[in-house]
Design an enzyme around this catalytic site. Structure first.
Site, PDB file in Angstrom:
ATOM      1  N   TYR A  56       1.434  -3.203   0.264  1.00 16.18           N
ATOM      2  CA  TYR A  56       2.567  -3.496   0.456  1.00 16.18           C
ATOM      3  C   TYR A  56       3.451  -2.757   0.045  1.00 16.18           C
ATOM      4  CZ  TYR A  56       1.594  -7.970   1.499  1.00 16.18           C
ATOM      5  OH  TYR A  56       1.078  -9.807   2.328  1.00 16.18           O
TER       6      TYR A  56
ATOM      7  N   ASP B 120       3.310 -13.712  -4.847  1.00 19.05           N
ATOM      8  CA  ASP B 120       2.270 -13.206  -3.946  1.00 19.05           C
ATOM      9  C   ASP B 120       2.487 -11.663  -3.042  1.00 19.05           C
ATOM     10  OD1 ASP B 120       0.677 -13.043  -1.378  1.00 19.05           O
ATOM     11  OD2 ASP B 120       0.274 -15.157  -1.570  1.00 19.05           O
TER      12      ASP B 120
ATOM     13  N   TRP C  62       6.276  -8.714  -0.277  1.00 17.96           N
ATOM     14  CA  TRP C  62       6.086  -8.049   0.602  1.00 17.96           C
ATOM     15  C   TRP C  62       7.802  -6.968   0.551  1.00 17.96           C
ATOM     16  CZ3 TRP C  62       3.965 -13.013   1.334  1.00 17.96           C
ATOM     17  CH2 TRP C  62       4.642 -13.577   2.047  1.00 17.96           C
TER      18      TRP C  62
ATOM     19  N   HIS D 297      -7.237  -9.189   2.878  1.00 14.04           N
ATOM     20  CA  HIS D 297      -6.030  -9.046   3.201  1.00 14.04           C
ATOM     21  C   HIS D 297      -6.663  -9.357   5.052  1.00 14.04           C
ATOM     22  CE1 HIS D 297      -1.715  -7.289   3.438  1.00 14.04           C
ATOM     23  NE2 HIS D 297      -2.288  -8.246   4.814  1.00 14.04           N
TER      24      HIS D 297
END
Length: 357
Positions: free
Chosen positions: A57, A52, A21, A129
Protein backbone atom coordinates in the site's frame (compact mmCIF):
# COMPACT_ATOMS: atom_id res chain seq x y z
CA UNK A 1 -15.77 -1.78 21.55
CA UNK A 2 -15.95 -5.56 21.78
CA UNK A 3 -13.09 -7.92 20.86
CA UNK A 4 -12.81 -11.39 19.36
CA UNK A 5 -9.99 -13.92 19.08
CA UNK A 6 -8.30 -14.86 15.81
CA UNK A 7 -8.75 -18.62 15.70
CA UNK A 8 -7.11 -20.07 18.80
CA UNK A 9 -4.00 -17.88 18.48
CA UNK A 10 -4.64 -15.86 21.60
CA UNK A 11 -4.55 -12.69 19.46
CA UNK A 12 -7.58 -10.48 20.04
CA UNK A 13 -8.86 -7.97 17.51
CA UNK A 14 -11.40 -5.20 17.89
CA UNK A 15 -14.68 -6.07 16.16
CA UNK A 16 -14.19 -3.03 13.93
CA UNK A 17 -10.72 -2.64 12.44
CA UNK A 18 -8.87 0.11 10.61
CA UNK A 19 -8.07 -0.80 7.01
CA UNK A 20 -4.87 1.19 6.49
CA UNK A 21 -4.94 0.83 2.71
CA UNK A 22 -6.79 4.16 2.87
CA UNK A 23 -3.79 6.05 4.29
CA UNK A 24 -1.19 4.60 1.95
CA UNK A 25 -2.73 5.42 -1.42
CA UNK A 26 -4.82 8.13 -3.07
CA UNK A 27 -7.47 5.62 -4.19
CA UNK A 28 -9.94 6.98 -1.63
CA UNK A 29 -8.93 10.64 -1.77
CA UNK A 30 -5.78 12.64 -1.10
CA UNK A 31 -4.58 13.40 2.42
CA UNK A 32 -1.30 14.56 3.89
CA UNK A 33 0.85 12.33 6.08
CA UNK A 34 -0.17 14.38 9.11
CA UNK A 35 -3.84 13.90 8.28
CA UNK A 36 -3.28 10.18 7.77
CA UNK A 37 -1.50 9.81 11.11
CA UNK A 38 -4.33 11.71 12.80
CA UNK A 39 -6.90 9.35 11.26
CA UNK A 40 -5.17 6.30 12.71
CA UNK A 41 -4.91 7.94 16.13
CA UNK A 42 -8.56 9.02 16.01
CA UNK A 43 -9.51 5.40 15.34
CA UNK A 44 -7.44 4.23 18.31
CA UNK A 45 -9.15 6.81 20.50
CA UNK A 46 -12.50 5.42 19.33
CA UNK A 47 -11.58 1.92 20.47
CA UNK A 48 -10.44 0.57 17.09
CA UNK A 49 -7.32 -1.33 18.15
CA UNK A 50 -6.99 -3.67 15.16
CA UNK A 51 -4.98 -1.93 12.41
CA UNK A 52 -4.60 -3.80 9.10
CA UNK A 53 -2.03 -2.59 6.59
CA UNK A 54 0.17 -4.11 3.87
CA UNK A 55 3.64 -3.50 2.51
CA UNK A 56 2.41 -2.79 -1.02
CA UNK A 57 0.00 0.00 0.00
CA UNK A 58 1.71 3.12 -1.26
CA UNK A 59 4.85 1.00 -1.67
CA UNK A 60 5.55 1.11 2.05
CA UNK A 61 3.89 4.45 2.80
CA UNK A 62 0.96 2.94 4.69
CA UNK A 63 3.26 0.93 6.96
CA UNK A 64 5.44 3.97 7.59
CA UNK A 65 2.41 6.10 8.48
CA UNK A 66 0.94 3.41 10.73
CA UNK A 67 4.30 2.98 12.44
CA UNK A 68 4.44 6.69 13.21
CA UNK A 69 0.82 6.79 14.40
CA UNK A 70 1.19 3.92 16.88
CA UNK A 71 4.77 4.59 17.97
CA UNK A 72 3.85 5.42 21.56
CA UNK A 73 0.83 3.08 21.70
CA UNK A 74 2.21 -0.15 20.24
CA UNK A 75 1.10 -2.37 23.11
CA UNK A 76 -2.56 -1.41 22.75
CA UNK A 77 -2.62 -2.14 19.01
CA UNK A 78 -3.22 -5.46 17.29
CA UNK A 79 -1.06 -4.83 14.24
CA UNK A 80 -1.47 -6.69 10.95
CA UNK A 81 0.41 -6.40 7.69
CA UNK A 82 0.70 -8.32 4.43
CA UNK A 83 3.57 -9.48 2.21
CA UNK A 84 3.83 -11.15 -1.18
CA UNK A 85 3.91 -8.42 -3.84
CA UNK A 86 7.30 -7.40 -5.22
CA UNK A 87 6.90 -3.64 -5.48
CA UNK A 88 10.59 -3.07 -4.82
CA UNK A 89 11.58 -3.97 -8.40
CA UNK A 90 8.33 -3.16 -10.23
CA UNK A 91 6.49 0.12 -10.81
CA UNK A 92 2.80 0.42 -9.95
CA UNK A 93 0.54 0.81 -12.98
CA UNK A 94 -2.64 2.43 -11.70
CA UNK A 95 -4.70 -0.16 -9.83
CA UNK A 96 -3.10 -3.02 -11.75
CA UNK A 97 -1.64 -6.06 -10.06
CA UNK A 98 2.08 -6.20 -9.38
CA UNK A 99 4.15 -9.39 -9.76
CA UNK A 100 4.06 -11.62 -6.71
CA UNK A 101 7.05 -13.24 -5.04
CA UNK A 102 6.81 -15.89 -2.35
CA UNK A 103 10.21 -17.53 -2.31
CA UNK A 104 11.90 -17.77 1.08
CA UNK A 105 14.63 -15.21 0.43
CA UNK A 106 12.16 -12.59 -0.76
CA UNK A 107 9.72 -13.18 2.09
CA UNK A 108 12.47 -12.87 4.70
CA UNK A 109 13.58 -9.54 3.23
CA UNK A 110 9.97 -8.36 2.92
CA UNK A 111 9.18 -9.07 6.56
CA UNK A 112 12.33 -7.30 7.76
CA UNK A 113 11.49 -4.26 5.63
CA UNK A 114 7.93 -4.19 6.97
CA UNK A 115 9.12 -4.38 10.57
CA UNK A 116 11.53 -1.51 9.90
CA UNK A 117 8.81 0.70 8.42
CA UNK A 118 6.38 -0.18 11.21
CA UNK A 119 9.13 0.45 13.78
CA UNK A 120 8.37 -2.77 15.65
CA UNK A 121 10.05 -6.12 16.20
CA UNK A 122 6.90 -8.21 15.69
CA UNK A 123 3.47 -8.10 14.08
CA UNK A 124 0.37 -9.59 15.64
CA UNK A 125 -0.97 -10.88 12.32
CA UNK A 126 1.04 -11.51 9.16
CA UNK A 127 -0.99 -12.25 6.03
CA UNK A 128 0.03 -13.59 2.65
CA UNK A 129 -1.26 -11.03 0.18
CA UNK A 130 -3.40 -12.52 -2.61
CA UNK A 131 -1.25 -15.65 -2.82
CA UNK A 132 -2.42 -18.35 -5.23
CA UNK A 133 -2.90 -21.71 -3.62
CA UNK A 134 -0.02 -23.30 -5.54
CA UNK A 135 2.35 -20.55 -4.36
CA UNK A 136 1.89 -21.46 -0.71
CA UNK A 137 4.27 -24.39 -0.79
CA UNK A 138 5.39 -26.56 2.14
CA UNK A 139 8.55 -24.41 2.24
CA UNK A 140 6.48 -21.24 2.62
CA UNK A 141 4.42 -22.83 5.37
CA UNK A 142 7.57 -23.96 7.16
CA UNK A 143 8.87 -20.39 7.08
CA UNK A 144 5.60 -19.06 8.50
CA UNK A 145 5.73 -21.59 11.33
CA UNK A 146 9.33 -20.57 12.01
CA UNK A 147 8.39 -16.92 12.35
CA UNK A 148 5.51 -17.79 14.64
CA UNK A 149 7.71 -19.95 16.89
CA UNK A 150 10.28 -17.14 17.08
CA UNK A 151 7.64 -14.58 18.03
CA UNK A 152 8.20 -12.48 14.92
CA UNK A 153 4.49 -12.97 14.21
CA UNK A 154 1.78 -13.99 16.66
CA UNK A 155 -0.86 -15.14 14.17
CA UNK A 156 -1.00 -15.95 10.45
CA UNK A 157 -3.55 -15.13 7.79
CA UNK A 158 -4.30 -15.33 4.08
CA UNK A 159 -5.75 -12.21 2.44
CA UNK A 160 -7.76 -12.95 -0.70
CA UNK A 161 -8.39 -11.27 -4.03
CA UNK A 162 -10.57 -9.93 -5.38
CA UNK A 163 -8.92 -10.72 -8.70
CA UNK A 164 -6.50 -13.46 -7.69
CA UNK A 165 -7.74 -16.15 -5.32
CA UNK A 166 -11.10 -17.01 -3.90
CA UNK A 167 -12.48 -20.42 -3.13
CA UNK A 168 -9.44 -22.68 -3.47
CA UNK A 169 -7.27 -20.20 -1.57
CA UNK A 170 -9.77 -19.57 1.22
CA UNK A 171 -10.48 -23.27 1.62
CA UNK A 172 -6.74 -23.90 1.87
CA UNK A 173 -6.45 -21.27 4.59
CA UNK A 174 -9.23 -23.06 6.49
CA UNK A 175 -7.61 -26.46 5.94
CA UNK A 176 -3.96 -25.64 6.75
CA UNK A 177 -3.20 -25.59 10.46
CA UNK A 178 -0.83 -22.62 10.12
CA UNK A 179 -3.51 -20.06 9.33
CA UNK A 180 -5.58 -18.37 12.01
CA UNK A 181 -7.53 -16.08 9.67
CA UNK A 182 -8.74 -15.64 6.12
CA UNK A 183 -9.57 -12.14 4.87
CA UNK A 184 -12.11 -11.63 2.10
CA UNK A 185 -14.65 -9.21 0.61
CA UNK A 186 -17.88 -9.94 2.47
CA UNK A 187 -21.04 -7.89 2.83
CA UNK A 188 -24.83 -8.08 2.62
CA UNK A 189 -24.83 -7.67 -1.16
CA UNK A 190 -21.67 -9.70 -1.89
CA UNK A 191 -22.01 -12.75 0.31
CA UNK A 192 -19.86 -15.16 -1.67
CA UNK A 193 -17.32 -16.47 -1.03
CA UNK A 194 -17.67 -15.38 2.61
CA UNK A 195 -20.68 -17.61 3.20
CA UNK A 196 -18.83 -20.50 1.58
CA UNK A 197 -15.86 -20.10 3.93
CA UNK A 198 -18.12 -19.91 6.98
CA UNK A 199 -19.89 -23.08 5.85
CA UNK A 200 -16.52 -24.77 5.36
CA UNK A 201 -15.33 -23.69 8.80
CA UNK A 202 -18.49 -25.08 10.38
CA UNK A 203 -18.44 -28.31 8.42
CA UNK A 204 -14.79 -29.04 9.18
CA UNK A 205 -14.75 -27.79 12.75
CA UNK A 206 -11.88 -25.45 11.87
CA UNK A 207 -10.82 -22.66 14.23
CA UNK A 208 -10.05 -20.25 11.37
CA UNK A 209 -11.52 -16.76 11.71
CA UNK A 210 -12.86 -14.56 8.92
CA UNK A 211 -11.84 -10.92 8.54
CA UNK A 212 -14.46 -9.12 6.45
CA UNK A 213 -13.43 -6.23 4.24
CA UNK A 214 -15.53 -3.97 1.96
CA UNK A 215 -18.45 -4.35 4.42
CA UNK A 216 -20.30 -1.45 2.80
CA UNK A 217 -20.15 -2.83 -0.73
CA UNK A 218 -18.03 0.03 -2.11
CA UNK A 219 -20.24 2.85 -0.89
CA UNK A 220 -23.75 1.42 -1.24
CA UNK A 221 -24.46 0.27 2.30
CA UNK A 222 -23.03 3.40 3.88
CA UNK A 223 -24.78 5.52 1.22
CA UNK A 224 -21.62 7.35 0.26
CA UNK A 225 -22.33 6.48 -3.36
CA UNK A 226 -25.84 7.63 -4.36
CA UNK A 227 -27.48 8.39 -7.72
CA UNK A 228 -26.10 11.93 -7.38
CA UNK A 229 -22.50 10.86 -6.73
CA UNK A 230 -19.85 11.46 -9.40
CA UNK A 231 -16.87 9.14 -8.89
CA UNK A 232 -13.56 10.51 -10.09
CA UNK A 233 -11.35 8.34 -12.28
CA UNK A 234 -8.87 7.80 -9.45
CA UNK A 235 -11.55 6.69 -6.98
CA UNK A 236 -11.09 2.98 -6.27
CA UNK A 237 -14.86 2.45 -6.42
CA UNK A 238 -15.17 3.68 -10.00
CA UNK A 239 -14.21 0.24 -11.37
CA UNK A 240 -17.74 -0.95 -10.57
CA UNK A 241 -20.09 -1.01 -13.57
CA UNK A 242 -22.99 1.46 -13.64
CA UNK A 243 -25.51 -1.40 -13.66
CA UNK A 244 -24.11 -2.65 -10.38
CA UNK A 245 -24.74 0.65 -8.63
CA UNK A 246 -28.22 0.98 -10.16
CA UNK A 247 -29.32 -2.41 -8.90
CA UNK A 248 -27.56 -1.73 -5.60
CA UNK A 249 -29.60 1.40 -4.93
CA UNK A 250 -32.77 -0.66 -5.33
CA UNK A 251 -31.42 -3.27 -2.92
CA UNK A 252 -30.69 -0.56 -0.35
CA UNK A 253 -34.34 0.46 -0.31
CA UNK A 254 -35.39 -3.13 0.40
CA UNK A 255 -33.35 -3.27 3.63
CA UNK A 256 -34.36 0.05 5.17
CA UNK A 257 -36.05 -1.92 7.97
CA UNK A 258 -32.56 -2.42 9.45
CA UNK A 259 -32.50 1.24 10.49
CA UNK A 260 -35.51 0.57 12.76
CA UNK A 261 -34.60 -2.48 14.87
CA UNK A 262 -37.44 -4.82 15.72
CA UNK A 263 -36.51 -4.73 19.41
CA UNK A 264 -36.19 -1.90 21.91
CA UNK A 265 -32.41 -1.71 22.32
CA UNK A 266 -31.80 1.58 20.56
CA UNK A 267 -31.23 2.78 17.01
CA UNK A 268 -28.60 2.20 14.35
CA UNK A 269 -27.73 3.53 10.92
CA UNK A 270 -27.77 1.39 7.79
CA UNK A 271 -23.99 1.39 7.69
CA UNK A 272 -23.84 0.21 11.32
CA UNK A 273 -26.46 -2.47 10.65
CA UNK A 274 -24.37 -3.74 7.73
CA UNK A 275 -21.44 -4.25 10.08
CA UNK A 276 -23.69 -5.84 12.71
CA UNK A 277 -24.94 -8.36 10.11
CA UNK A 278 -21.36 -9.50 9.52
CA UNK A 279 -20.72 -9.74 13.26
CA UNK A 280 -23.81 -11.93 13.59
CA UNK A 281 -21.54 -14.70 12.30
CA UNK A 282 -19.39 -16.01 15.14
CA UNK A 283 -16.67 -16.87 12.64
CA UNK A 284 -16.17 -13.20 11.73
CA UNK A 285 -13.52 -11.81 14.07
CA UNK A 286 -13.27 -8.26 12.70
CA UNK A 287 -14.82 -6.02 10.06
CA UNK A 288 -12.58 -3.46 8.32
CA UNK A 289 -14.56 -0.64 6.70
CA UNK A 290 -12.79 2.00 4.64
CA UNK A 291 -12.70 5.04 6.93
CA UNK A 292 -12.38 8.25 4.94
CA UNK A 293 -12.64 10.84 7.72
CA UNK A 294 -13.45 11.41 11.37
CA UNK A 295 -17.20 11.15 10.85
CA UNK A 296 -16.80 7.65 9.44
CA UNK A 297 -14.61 6.64 12.37
CA UNK A 298 -17.12 7.94 14.92
CA UNK A 299 -20.12 6.24 13.31
CA UNK A 300 -18.66 2.91 12.32
CA UNK A 301 -16.54 2.30 15.42
CA UNK A 302 -19.78 2.58 17.40
CA UNK A 303 -21.26 -0.34 15.44
CA UNK A 304 -19.80 -2.77 17.97
CA UNK A 305 -22.24 -1.44 20.57
CA UNK A 306 -25.46 -0.74 18.61
CA UNK A 307 -28.36 -3.26 18.64
CA UNK A 308 -27.33 -6.58 17.07
CA UNK A 309 -29.19 -8.13 14.17
CA UNK A 310 -32.14 -10.07 15.56
CA UNK A 311 -33.01 -13.58 14.45
CA UNK A 312 -36.10 -12.28 12.66
CA UNK A 313 -34.08 -9.62 10.85
CA UNK A 314 -31.42 -12.15 9.88
CA UNK A 315 -34.03 -14.55 8.48
CA UNK A 316 -35.68 -11.73 6.51
CA UNK A 317 -32.31 -10.80 5.00
CA UNK A 318 -31.71 -14.45 4.10
CA UNK A 319 -35.00 -14.54 2.21
CA UNK A 320 -34.22 -11.29 0.38
CA UNK A 321 -30.75 -12.50 -0.62
CA UNK A 322 -32.18 -15.81 -1.89
CA UNK A 323 -34.52 -13.81 -4.15
CA UNK A 324 -31.72 -11.41 -5.20
CA UNK A 325 -33.62 -8.68 -3.39
CA UNK A 326 -36.39 -9.13 -5.99
CA UNK A 327 -34.20 -7.78 -8.81
CA UNK A 328 -34.28 -9.85 -12.01
CA UNK A 329 -31.79 -8.06 -14.24
CA UNK A 330 -28.02 -8.32 -14.66
CA UNK A 331 -25.91 -6.13 -12.39
CA UNK A 332 -22.90 -6.20 -14.72
CA UNK A 333 -20.58 -7.77 -12.13
CA UNK A 334 -20.08 -11.28 -13.51
CA UNK A 335 -16.69 -10.51 -15.05
CA UNK A 336 -15.48 -9.09 -11.73
CA UNK A 337 -16.42 -12.08 -9.60
CA UNK A 338 -13.19 -13.92 -9.68
CA UNK A 339 -11.03 -16.89 -8.86
CA UNK A 340 -7.72 -18.10 -10.23
CA UNK A 341 -9.30 -19.80 -13.24
CA UNK A 342 -12.98 -19.98 -12.35
CA UNK A 343 -13.04 -23.77 -12.06
CA UNK A 344 -13.29 -23.78 -8.28
CA UNK A 345 -16.25 -21.40 -8.41
CA UNK A 346 -18.03 -23.53 -11.01
CA UNK A 347 -17.41 -26.68 -8.98
CA UNK A 348 -18.99 -25.03 -5.93
CA UNK A 349 -22.11 -24.26 -7.93
CA UNK A 350 -21.76 -20.49 -7.65
CA UNK A 351 -23.09 -18.32 -10.45
CA UNK A 352 -19.85 -16.50 -11.12
CA UNK A 353 -17.15 -16.42 -13.78
CA UNK A 354 -13.43 -15.84 -13.85
CA UNK A 355 -12.38 -12.26 -14.34
CA UNK A 356 -11.41 -10.98 -17.75
CA UNK A 357 -8.86 -8.46 -16.41
Amino acid sequence: MQHRELGTSGVEVSEIGFGAWVVGTDWWGDRSDDQAVSMVRDALDSGVTYVDTGDVYGHGDSERIVGEAIADRREEVTLATKVGYDFYDNPQAGHGELPKELNEEYLREALESSLDRLDTDYVDLLQLHNANVDEVTPEVRDLLREWKSEGRVRALGWALGPSIGWLAEGDAAVEYDEFDAVQTVFNLFEQEPGRHFIDTIRETGSDTSVIARVPHSSGLLNEQVTPDTVLEDGDHRSHRPTEWYETGWEKVESIRFLEDPDHAEGTRTLSQASIRWLLAHDEVASVTPTFRDGDDIAEWSAASDVPPISEAEYDRLEELYARNFDIDRDDGMDVLRTSVDGEDIAAAGLDKRAASY
